[in-house]
Design an enzyme around this catalytic site. Structure first.
Site, PDB file in Angstrom:
ATOM      1  N   HIS A   1     -13.622  -7.380  -3.872  1.00 48.37           N
ATOM      2  CA  HIS A   1     -13.214  -6.317  -4.827  1.00 48.37           C
ATOM      3  C   HIS A   1     -12.026  -6.753  -5.679  1.00 48.37           C
ATOM      4  O   HIS A   1     -11.657  -5.827  -6.680  1.00 48.37           O
ATOM      5  CB  HIS A   1     -12.609  -5.133  -4.176  1.00 48.37           C
ATOM      6  CG  HIS A   1     -11.256  -5.363  -3.320  1.00 48.37           C
ATOM      7  ND1 HIS A   1     -10.135  -4.847  -3.641  1.00 48.37           N
ATOM      8  CD2 HIS A   1     -11.179  -5.972  -2.027  1.00 48.37           C
ATOM      9  CE1 HIS A   1      -9.347  -5.193  -2.746  1.00 48.37           C
ATOM     10  NE2 HIS A   1      -9.726  -5.765  -1.834  1.00 48.37           N
TER      11      HIS A   1
ATOM     12  N   CYS B   1      10.148   1.952  -2.886  1.00 49.30           N
ATOM     13  CA  CYS B   1      10.583   2.965  -2.202  1.00 49.30           C
ATOM     14  C   CYS B   1      11.887   3.237  -2.948  1.00 49.30           C
ATOM     15  O   CYS B   1      12.498   2.306  -3.198  1.00 49.30           O
ATOM     16  CB  CYS B   1      10.870   2.626  -0.818  1.00 49.30           C
ATOM     17  SG  CYS B   1      12.124   3.133   0.140  1.00 49.30           S
TER      18      CYS B   1
HETATM   19  N1  PLP Z   1      -5.208 -12.526   0.423  1.00 53.82           N
HETATM   20  C1  PLP Z   1      -4.482 -12.299  -0.793  1.00 53.82           C
HETATM   21  C2  PLP Z   1      -4.017 -13.278  -1.489  1.00 53.82           C
HETATM   22  C3  PLP Z   1      -4.722 -10.998  -1.322  1.00 53.82           C
HETATM   23  O1  PLP Z   1      -4.546 -10.656  -2.572  1.00 53.82           O
HETATM   24  C4  PLP Z   1      -5.413  -9.826  -0.612  1.00 53.82           C
HETATM   25  C5  PLP Z   1      -5.564  -8.486  -1.248  1.00 53.82           C
HETATM   26  O2  PLP Z   1      -4.560  -7.979  -1.774  1.00 53.82           O
HETATM   27  C6  PLP Z   1      -5.805 -10.330   0.757  1.00 53.82           C
HETATM   28  C7  PLP Z   1      -5.818 -11.533   1.148  1.00 53.82           C
HETATM   29  C8  PLP Z   1      -6.716  -9.199   1.453  1.00 53.82           C
HETATM   30  O3  PLP Z   1      -7.740  -9.035   0.820  1.00 53.82           O
HETATM   31  P1  PLP Z   1      -8.988  -7.780   1.414  1.00 53.82           P
HETATM   32  O4  PLP Z   1      -8.422  -6.672   0.619  1.00 53.82           O
HETATM   33  O5  PLP Z   1     -10.193  -8.205   1.043  1.00 53.82           O
HETATM   34  O6  PLP Z   1      -9.011  -7.696   2.974  1.00 53.82           O
END
Ligand code: PLP
Length: 749
Positions: A218, A345
């Protein structure tokens, strides 16, 4: 039951939050939909429909290999990067269970996505590994400290780093990291989170000793719920999900074929050099430069939180020197541009741990803005984004948010009367009299540039800058503000009060000073009395009272018995309708009057009703303050949370229905600079006369000005429905019986 209603029109929005997620490209959505309806088979079925599905699955796996340069090793389909990270960590830690290292460590980059350290901490505890989880520091550029890795790699059971950071776009030198890891530990498991690298940097994973690399669909125009995990040949592996044996037993559960088909189409686009859906690095660099220029032209003083040369071109992370991230986000939202802020926040400090690790200033960390676009972004989208960003300039100028130049329209955005300014839980008050004299009470260092601009652009004459006590946490704000405004403070030792006078006299009102010790010895309250009615309209009480609470007395100079005297004395000066203006407002109350203050503060009520003597009050207060010292981090005072009372929630349909009655009014609680192109009266088909703009910063003033009547019927709205809910709660507490909140705000219209 009502049918599902989805927001429909997103065509007018410019989406610049691609690092959070991306829309699915139409050509990918088409393939996904086809796989759900036509090629819908289960890859485990032996009939033709199943065989077709299996073929699609394996074809996608091969394309994934081509895209990430992984001709060896395993490619596993997962639900996304978080699952990939779990799988890598669990596999490594299970294999490391029998380790004999007396000082084992698990290393991760200090700027990793939270999914990484949280997963390490979780499984380290659950599996009883008992390793020390250590963050690898980064430089001010966000680059990992290689010496630290060298020092600890020998004891490491796992090292987790990332290819590209999601907040700043900073990319790491993976070759340098690999050299240092492998020269100290040839065996340690090394995971590289590649989520933000896909489509933005070239990858050749099998040429490296990276053991695990998670990816997520995504983040690059494929659907949510699908990802890929690369596992190097020979690296430890334990299935994270057991079951029917799919994915060669490595990850059970019927495969997400529509998601996998979406990835397939994505990989086709990435591999097809003749297809220009994904732009070249040069084009992406030119997009970044255009956005950069538009931001600088619009905001002037802006600081980028990363070095462009060390970052992928698709992320810009910055702070505007004089605007909070909330204000910048609200402005962009009003302009139809979706961006993300590090700090969402408003009640407490919310900082970016990524920027903190890079050692940026408090202001930049608390007020960071991230603007990110995907590699399929078009020049037309960037042009529209830049035009909309530049269109914010006159709005900023009209609202005193940036230095105005002489050609700009000079609107009266800083209205007469009382305005509240907030920085986290602290409040500062600006009173502007009819003849444009300004009295500033309890200034806050972070707000000095803003106050300075308001005074200059609105041609205000400073009558006084006052403190309600020598605030421990706002040191020098008054002196600094006075210097900035070239105002000679009446007497610093008297908290700015002109000692030779008993009152500060303005055309329509008079300000008196009343000693109200308790929170500190020097605490005073300022009473703003209307010249014609002689009523005290506002009571600036510093930290003697907090909305629905009392100031802390368990600090140096605090005295609960003195507080009892002060409260009794104050009650003889002010009326039930006097609006209490505190130095802090932790629970976002915004406006409370003396009557409600008493109702919401049992100890105060008991004192004033003579149910408690001063000594009993003092004993009681002292005990609760000492107790609270251990419970809360706030120095200034504690307040009960306001009870949520009859603030009814309405959806857009119900609101429109209700507005067909002619005595119902809409109150727009957004700040003037957020209004942008939205015409509320048109959106709700009511006459402009039935729309009032009362931002939360002007709520106290509106109450005193009698802009609102407790008998009136009001629907409150804001951008997301949160602020208007606070305002509705606030009004219902003040005795308004017919206040409603537009649930979800403008976002769900
Ligand atoms: N690692 C990084 C650098 C990310 O930007 C993200 C998502 O924000 C993730 C891991 C987690 O990915 P997922 O939404 O596919 O679990």
């Amino acid at each position: 039951m009502s049918d599902l209603i989805l927001p429909t029109d997103s065509s007018s929005q410019i989406y610049l939050d691609a690092n959070a997620t991306t829309p699915v490209l139409p050509c990918i959505a088409e393939v996904v939909s086809h796989t759900m309806q036509i090629c819908f088979g289960n890859p485990s079925s032996s009939h033709i429909t199943g065989i077709q599905a299996k073929h699609l699955l394996e074809q996608t796996r091969q394309k994934a290999r081509d895209v990430i340069g992984a001709q060896h090793g395993d490619i596993l389909f997962t639900s996304g990067a978080t699952e990939g990270i779990q799988t890598a960590v669990v596999s490594t830690l299970i294999a490391a269970k029998e380790h004999t290292n007396p000082n084992p460590v698990l290393l991760y980059g200090a700027t990793e996505h939270k999914a990484v350290p949280n997963t390490l901490i979780h499984w380290n505890a659950v599996l009883g590994i008992n390793a020390t989880v250590l963050a690898i520091p980064v430089s001010s550029d966000g680059l990992l400290d290689l010496e630290f890795i060298a020092q600890h790699a020998g004891n490491a059971l796992m090292i987790c780093t990332m290819a590209v950071n999601n907040e700043t776009g900073v990319y790491q030198d993976l070759t340098a990291i690999e050299n240092v890891i492998r020269s100290h530990n040839t065996k340690v498991a090394w995971m590289v989170d590649c989520v933000q690298a896909l489509g933005k940097t070239a990858l050749a994973l099998s040429d490296t000793t990276i053991d695990y690399a998670p990816f997520s669909g995504h983040k690059l125009y494929a659907p949510k719920g699908i990802g890929v995990l690369y596992i190097r040949q020979g690296s430890a592996y334990t299935p994270f999900i057991a079951g029917g044996g799919q994915e060669s037993g490595m990850r059970s559960g019927t495969e997400n074929l529509p998601g996998i088909a979406g990835l397939n189409k994505l990989f086709c686009l990435l591999l097809d050099k003749t297809n220009d859906t994904f732009k070249s690095i040069d084009v992406l660099n030119s997009y970044r430069e255009q956005l950069h220029q538009a931001l600088v032209d619009t905001f002037g003083n802006i600081t980028f939180n990363h070095t462009f040369a060390l970052s992928v071109p698709t992320t810009l992370n910055f702070a505007v020197d004089e605007l909070s991230s909330k204000e910048v986000m609200d402005l962009f939202d009003a302009a139809g541009i979706r961006i993300s802020g590090g700090s969402a926040c408003s009640s407490g400090a919310n900082r970016s741990f990524v920027l903190d690790a890079m050692g940026v200033s408090d202001w930049r960390s608390e007020n960071a803005i991230r603007l990110s676009f995907g590699p399929a972004t078009t020049q037309a989208e960037i042009t529209t984004a830049c035009t909309r960003i530049r269109a914010l300039k006159p709005i900023l100028q009209a609202n005193c948010l940036v230095v105005s130049d002489s050609s700009s329209p000079q609107q009266e955005a800083c209205a007469l009367g009382l305005t509240q300014f907030r920085h986290q839980g602290a409040c500062c008050w600006l009173y502007v009299s009819q003849d444009k004299q300004a009295v500033i009470i309890d200034p806050i260092v972070e707000l000095i540039p803003r106050l300075e601009k308001i005074v200059h652009t609105q041609n205000l004459t400073v009558a006084a800058i006052l403190d309600t006590h020598a605030h421990q946490e706002r040191c020098c704000a008054t002196t600094l503000l006075a210097q900035a405004l070239k105002f000679s403070l009446h007497d610093e030792h008297e908290l700015g009060w002109p000692v030779q006078q008993t009152t500060i006299t303005l055309p329509e009102c008079t300000i008196e000073r009343l000693a109200t010790p308790g929170h500190s010895e020097d605490s005073v309250s300022y009473l703003l009395r209307c010249n014609s009615s002689q009523q005290v309209l506002f009571c600036f009480c510093g930290d003697l009272l907090l909305p629905a609470g009392l100031g802390n007395t368990a600090i140096e100079g605090g005295d609960a018995l003195a507080m009892a005297h002060s409260l009794r004395q104050l009650s003889t000066y002010i009326a039930e309708s006097t609006v209490i203006c505190s130095g802090h407002d932790y629970q976002q109350c915004f406006a409370i009057n003396w009557l409600v203050q008493q109702q919401q503060t049992p100890l105060l009520q008991a004192l004033l009703n003579n149910e408690l003597s001063d000594t009993e009050f003092a004993n009681n207060k002292q005990h609760s303050d000492e107790d609270n010292l251990f419970k809360f981090a706030t120095l200034c005072g504690y307040a009960n949370s306001l009870q949520y009372s009859a603030a009814y929630e309405l959806n857009a349909m119900q609101a429109k229905d209700m507005l067909t009655a002619s005595d119902v009014y809409l109150i727009d609680t957004r700040e003037p600079y957020e209004h942008g192109a939205n015409n509320i009266s048109q959106l709700f088909a009511v006459s402009p006369a039935r729309v009032m703009n009362i931002p939360l910063s002007r709520m106290a003033n509106a109450l005193v000005d009698r802009q609102l009547s407790p008998q009136g019927k009001y629907i409150l709205l804001c951008r997301s429905g949160n602020r208007s809910k606070q305002a509705a709660t606030n009004l219902s507490q003040l005795g308004f019986t017919d206040v409603y909140n537009l649930s979800g705000g403008m976002a769900l219209l």
